[in-house]
Design a protein around this motif. Structure first.
Motif, PDB file in Angstrom:
ATOM      1  N   ARG A  76      -1.064  61.145  15.715  1.00  0.00           N
ATOM      2  CA  ARG A  76      -0.393  60.436  14.513  1.00  0.00           C
ATOM      3  C   ARG A  76      -0.244  58.893  14.816  1.00  0.00           C
ATOM      4  O   ARG A  76       0.327  58.544  15.805  1.00  0.00           O
ATOM      5  N   SER A  77      -0.825  57.999  13.702  1.00  0.00           N
ATOM      6  CA  SER A  77      -0.242  56.669  14.087  1.00  0.00           C
ATOM      7  C   SER A  77       0.490  56.087  12.989  1.00  0.00           C
ATOM      8  O   SER A  77       0.895  54.911  12.899  1.00  0.00           O
ATOM      9  N   ASN A  97       3.018  61.623  18.613  1.00  0.00           N
ATOM     10  CA  ASN A  97       3.657  60.956  17.544  1.00  0.00           C
ATOM     11  C   ASN A  97       4.157  59.622  18.094  1.00  0.00           C
ATOM     12  O   ASN A  97       4.397  59.409  19.154  1.00  0.00           O
ATOM     13  N   PRO A  98       3.865  58.566  17.159  1.00  0.00           N
ATOM     14  CA  PRO A  98       4.165  57.294  17.768  1.00  0.00           C
ATOM     15  C   PRO A  98       5.729  56.997  17.904  1.00  0.00           C
ATOM     16  O   PRO A  98       6.717  57.420  17.526  1.00  0.00           O
ATOM     17  N   ILE A  99       5.477  56.136  19.399  1.00  0.00           N
ATOM     18  CA  ILE A  99       6.952  55.691  19.796  1.00  0.00           C
ATOM     19  C   ILE A  99       6.899  54.281  19.529  1.00  0.00           C
ATOM     20  O   ILE A  99       6.288  53.698  19.886  1.00  0.00           O
ATOM     21  N   GLN A 100       8.049  54.121  18.717  1.00  0.00           N
ATOM     22  CA  GLN A 100       7.613  52.512  18.013  1.00  0.00           C
ATOM     23  C   GLN A 100       9.285  51.914  17.462  1.00  0.00           C
ATOM     24  O   GLN A 100      10.154  52.785  17.470  1.00  0.00           O
ATOM     25  N   ASP A 101       9.042  50.603  17.561  1.00  0.00           N
ATOM     26  CA  ASP A 101      10.407  50.142  16.913  1.00  0.00           C
ATOM     27  C   ASP A 101      10.782  50.367  15.578  1.00  0.00           C
ATOM     28  O   ASP A 101       9.770  50.234  14.725  1.00  0.00           O
ATOM     29  N   MET A 102      12.124  50.552  15.209  1.00  0.00           N
ATOM     30  CA  MET A 102      12.303  50.656  13.726  1.00  0.00           C
ATOM     31  C   MET A 102      13.131  49.626  13.409  1.00  0.00           C
ATOM     32  O   MET A 102      14.138  49.168  13.864  1.00  0.00           O
ATOM     33  N   TYR A 103      12.605  48.688  12.441  1.00  0.00           N
ATOM     34  CA  TYR A 103      13.120  47.774  11.802  1.00  0.00           C
ATOM     35  C   TYR A 103      14.120  47.895  10.587  1.00  0.00           C
ATOM     36  O   TYR A 103      14.058  48.966   9.639  1.00  0.00           O
ATOM     37  N   LEU A 104      15.354  46.973  10.730  1.00  0.00           N
ATOM     38  CA  LEU A 104      16.212  46.924   9.609  1.00  0.00           C
ATOM     39  C   LEU A 104      15.846  45.953   8.793  1.00  0.00           C
ATOM     40  O   LEU A 104      15.556  44.971   9.087  1.00  0.00           O
ATOM     41  N   ARG A 105      15.572  46.134   7.371  1.00  0.00           N
ATOM     42  CA  ARG A 105      14.956  45.375   6.636  1.00  0.00           C
ATOM     43  C   ARG A 105      15.949  45.285   5.355  1.00  0.00           C
ATOM     44  O   ARG A 105      16.774  46.006   4.946  1.00  0.00           O
ATOM     45  N   THR A 141       3.154  67.270  14.231  1.00  0.00           N
ATOM     46  CA  THR A 141       3.249  67.004  15.591  1.00  0.00           C
ATOM     47  C   THR A 141       4.590  67.515  16.246  1.00  0.00           C
ATOM     48  O   THR A 141       5.054  67.078  17.119  1.00  0.00           O
ATOM     49  N   GLY A 142       4.544  68.737  15.799  1.00  0.00           N
ATOM     50  CA  GLY A 142       5.996  69.470  16.319  1.00  0.00           C
ATOM     51  C   GLY A 142       5.428  71.072  16.578  1.00  0.00           C
ATOM     52  O   GLY A 142       4.552  71.311  17.704  1.00  0.00           O
ATOM     53  N   GLN A 143       5.811  72.013  15.823  1.00  0.00           N
ATOM     54  CA  GLN A 143       5.404  73.396  16.161  1.00  0.00           C
ATOM     55  C   GLN A 143       3.939  73.474  16.225  1.00  0.00           C
ATOM     56  O   GLN A 143       3.184  74.208  17.122  1.00  0.00           O
ATOM     57  N   LEU A 144       3.102  72.683  15.267  1.00  0.00           N
ATOM     58  CA  LEU A 144       1.676  72.903  15.339  1.00  0.00           C
ATOM     59  C   LEU A 144       0.909  71.651  16.069  1.00  0.00           C
ATOM     60  O   LEU A 144      -0.355  71.727  16.098  1.00  0.00           O
ATOM     61  N   CYS A 145       1.569  71.284  17.079  1.00  0.00           N
ATOM     62  CA  CYS A 145       0.868  70.247  17.951  1.00  0.00           C
ATOM     63  C   CYS A 145      -0.352  70.615  18.638  1.00  0.00           C
ATOM     64  O   CYS A 145      -0.119  71.941  19.044  1.00  0.00           O
ATOM     65  N   HIS A 174      -8.582  64.217  16.003  1.00  0.00           N
ATOM     66  CA  HIS A 174      -7.859  63.901  14.740  1.00  0.00           C
ATOM     67  C   HIS A 174      -6.783  62.971  14.737  1.00  0.00           C
ATOM     68  O   HIS A 174      -6.092  63.007  15.803  1.00  0.00           O
ATOM     69  N   ILE A 175      -6.660  61.881  13.651  1.00  0.00           N
ATOM     70  CA  ILE A 175      -5.505  60.993  13.917  1.00  0.00           C
ATOM     71  C   ILE A 175      -5.104  61.162  12.411  1.00  0.00           C
ATOM     72  O   ILE A 175      -5.692  61.022  11.416  1.00  0.00           O
ATOM     73  N   ILE A 176      -3.579  61.236  12.174  1.00  0.00           N
ATOM     74  CA  ILE A 176      -2.871  61.174  11.003  1.00  0.00           C
ATOM     75  C   ILE A 176      -2.689  59.867  10.687  1.00  0.00           C
ATOM     76  O   ILE A 176      -1.744  59.569  11.426  1.00  0.00           O
ATOM     77  N   PRO A 177      -2.975  59.166   9.671  1.00  0.00           N
ATOM     78  CA  PRO A 177      -2.666  57.890   9.150  1.00  0.00           C
ATOM     79  C   PRO A 177      -1.618  57.636   8.493  1.00  0.00           C
ATOM     80  O   PRO A 177      -1.165  56.497   8.118  1.00  0.00           O
ATOM     81  N   ASN A 178      -0.981  58.653   7.829  1.00  0.00           N
ATOM     82  CA  ASN A 178       0.296  58.491   6.932  1.00  0.00           C
ATOM     83  C   ASN A 178       1.379  59.793   7.181  1.00  0.00           C
ATOM     84  O   ASN A 178       2.322  59.909   7.360  1.00  0.00           O
TER      85      ASN A 178
END
Lengths: 313, 406
Positions: free
Chosen positions: B157-158, B369-377, B147-151, B136-140
């Protein structure tokens, strides 16, 4: 009797007097807006006795009409009359096509059919306008705002909306209570067959009343479009609260709907910003989502027919 | 011997069957139905359970488009196997979430379930995939519990966890020396988890929350709360709103004269998809998100071009999330050379994958859960222009609540 301090109700007096006055204004203003949106329902539900769940859809229709017509005609001033004409025509057609089949049937059919209409209108909206969020520009003339405190302005457009609501409320009341047409409509709501047998074309009268109710809802959507923006599902947000307004006020009563709407406006406004603690539990603003419904429950316990409803209906 | 007789009979039957099957196969080949049964067993079934109608319809379509684009970029097949899609409209209707997911798992027997947008529906899907073990992949949907208690090992998750885009904003606001902040959000899952994420880093940075203001979801009557904010006079305000509510909030914020007087911050959802509607009411507002306009990398340019060509639409953050779900699955399938039965190996490969996403490099955290860069916009005209990276390779929320069963 001595209670420990924690068990006494505690209402945080954090607001200073000017802020309190502004919140009062907010509450009344929101109430007037609610009345505007619910006024069409007062006609269709309150007078005709049709449980119209699609009322929110008419509101949404108005907002989308305002968006398209303002784009097409260049200003909201032109869009408003054009939108009203279109929605009256639409209302007449809808009554002829489906609603007139409901008068003789019980409420379950009305709920089923008008719920079906919600789904139809949502899909049509999606096909015709798509699922984007849109905005409508506030007309130049009303785009200004009045400065209330050193950092808070009040948009003139909101005040103008309140004015329109008051005029509309007076107009509705006058038509229903002071004209012959209003008398026929009210008589028809009590006994359709009797009115019919007196030689009055009640079918036509009801068609007009339904169209007027739909147009009022659409008009509310058009007026609200510049401040609320135009988006899918916006009708469902207002539907429940409209029923609350009409039920609190008393079915069939314009004054009742007005008083009910303003009560709701005030309760909702202060419910969100006041802090109320009883026995150490924070009631407000924790419960701000249900204050309006609590008030409805209390009012209906006290007067099951609503504030201005006539007994024995 | 009776036994031999029986064996002979069975043998004869078997031979007849084989003959018949061969004949049928020849017939089928002649009739143009080549290798029907063979191809079916070789296909990979992907269930796309997304909103295709209602408020979130566009998000569902963008995710499905992104996913299909990623798969089609792998060549004609995915590690030697054709991909078959089963689409199901979830209507963003939470009570039916579990039933619909179950339909895809038990009736359609999908190998991978991709979905969905609405967190309430997501909880139904999570229940079913936990029971059945389907990949299963969660796209949003950002609901943190997924991806916490129920992982679970089969749940990836993408997109983002609700607190994730908000967490970097707390640091940004604190770093600017804005000490007294009011938060304002809808009181429901996403709103509460966003505010919690913001507070987490903002308090660490020495900030103080003057007041938390809430309104019931999806109420959009903001006037009394704006009055309250004006009288509190905070240094800044952090909000969580999205969609039509966000558009109305931005319009009301400006009409109340607060724009330009009190700095306003939020997660990127505040200004996604509403810029055309609100005109200049959003101009200059800063938000944090895992994607934005003007990320100038070859990968992003190529992705945007390919997406626009394929669907005649500009991609958005949701399309990216769908696209990365496709890349993530492709990484798993490659590792086992298309053998979908090796689920353990697929999961291991997906856990270890580094996705070359249009948003930048994405890897999976311990809780998947994704490890990703967070942008300032910053909103400039009709764009959410990226002005910098607010936090690099952010792993949030901490995977502490996830006790992954082995």
């Amino acid at each position: 009797m001595i209670f420990p301090d924690a068990f006494l109700p505690y209402l945080e007096p954090a607001v200073d007097f000017p802020t309190f006055l502004i919140q009062l204004l907010n509450g009344v203003q929101y109430g007037l807006l609610l009345f505007l949106i619910a006024s069409g329902l007062t006609l269709i539900f309150g007078i005709m006795g049709i449980i119209n769940l699609a009322h929110g859809s008419f509101y949404m229709l108005g907002a989308y009409l305002a968006f398209s017509l303002t784009e097409g005609l260049g200003s909201l001033w032109l869009a408003l009359p054009a939108g009203i004409v279109l929605s009256v025509l639409f209302g007449l057609a809808l009554e002829w096509l489906v609603i007139q089949r409901l008068y003789a049937r019980d409420h379950l059919y009305q709920v089923l059919l008008t719920y079906g209409l919600i789904l139809v209108f949502e899909e049509l909206r999606s096909i015709l306008w798509g699922d984007d969020v849109h905005g409508v520009k506030v007309p130049e003339l009303l785009a200004a705002s009045i400065s209330l405190t050193d950092n808070l302005n009040y948009p003139v457009y909101r005040l103008a909306m309140s004015g329109v609501c008051l005029v509309l409320a007076l107009g509705l009341w006058w038509v229903l209570r002071r004209t012959k047409l209003g008398m026929i409509i009210r008589a028809g709501s009590v006994n359709r067959d009797m009115v019919q047998s007196l030689g009055i074309d009640i079918t036509l009268i009801y068609r007009i009343v339904f169209a007027a109710g739909l147009a009022l809802a659409a008009f509310a959507g058009m007026l609200a479009a510049p401040t609320s923006s135009v988006f899918p599902g916006m009708g469902n947000q207002v539907l429940i609260i409209c029923f609350v307004v009409v039920v609190i006020g008393g079915i069939g009563s314009v004054q009742g709907a007005m008083i009910g709407a303003i009560l709701i406006g005030l309760v909702d406004t202060f419910g969100k910003v006041l802090t109320l603690e009883v026995a150490g539990f924070q009631l407000l603003p924790q419960l701000s989502g249900v204050t309006v419904y609590l008030m409805m429950a209390v009012i209906l316990l006290w007067r099951p027919e609503g504030l201005f409803g006539s007994r024995g209906r | 011997m009776p036994n031999d007789m029986q064996n002979d009979k069975k043998g004869a039957k078997r031979r007849e069957l084989i003959k018949a099957a061969g004949a049928a196969g020849l017939l089928a080949a002649g009739g143009g139905l080549t290798n029907l049964s063979l191809a079916q067993s070789a296909k990979v079934k992907v269930g796309l359970m997304l909103p295709y109608t209602g408020t979130f319809a566009q998000l569902g379509v963008a995710i499905a488009n992104g996913f299909k684009l990623a798969i089609s970029e792998q060549g004609k097949t995915l590690a030697g196997r054709e991909v078959e899609y089963v689409t199901l409209d979830d209507e963003s209707d939470p009570p039916k979430g579990a039933d619909r997911a179950n339909q895809l798992v038990t009736r359609d027997k999908v190998d991978l379930l991709v979905g969905t947008v609405h967190s309430g529906v997501q909880m139904g899907i999570v229940k079913i995939v936990r029971e059945s073990g389907v990949l299963h992949i969660i796209p949003n949907a950002g609901v943190e519990a997924a991806t916490g208690q129920l992982c679970a090992p089969n749940i990836f998750r993408s997109s983002f966890a609700n607190g994730q885009p908000a967490y970097p904003m707390g640091k940004v606001v604190a770093d600017r020396g804005l000490k007294n902040v009011v938060t304002l959000a809808w009181r429901y899952g996403a709103g509460e988890e966003s505010v919690a994420g913001f507070k987490d880093s903002f308090l660490k940075g020495g900030g103080k929350i003057v007041k938390e203001l809430w309104l019931p979801f999806p109420n959009v009557e903001f006037q009394s709360l704006l009055t309250e904010i004006a009288s509190l006079k905070p240094d800044a305000v952090f909000v969580f709103f999205a969609g039509g509510g966000a558009a109305k909030f931005l319009t009301d914020w400006k009409a109340a004269g607060l724009k330009g007087r009190i700095p306003l911050f939020g997660t990127g959802f505040l200004t996604e998809g509403v810029l055309e509607a609100v005109g200049d009411a959003a101009e200059g507002i800063e938000t944090t998100l895992h994607y934005g306009d003007g990320i100038d990398t070859p990968k992003n340019r190529a992705f945007r071009l390919a997406y626009a060509k394929a669907f005649k639409l500009q991609p958005d953050v949701y399309a990216v999330q769908g696209y990365d779900a496709g890349l993530l699955f492709a990484a798993g399938m490659k590792a086992v050379k298309g053998d979908i039965s090796k689920k353990k190996e697929i999961i291991a490969a997906m856990r270890a994958a580094t996705i070359d996403s249009p948003r930048g490099k994405v890897t999976m955290s311990k809780s998947q859960n994704p490890i990703q860069d967070m942008y300032l916009r910053k909103v400039v005209g009709q764009e959410n222009r990226v002005t910098g990276v607010a936090m690099k390779a952010l792993d949030y929320p901490p995977s502490g609540t996830c006790k992954m069963p082995a």
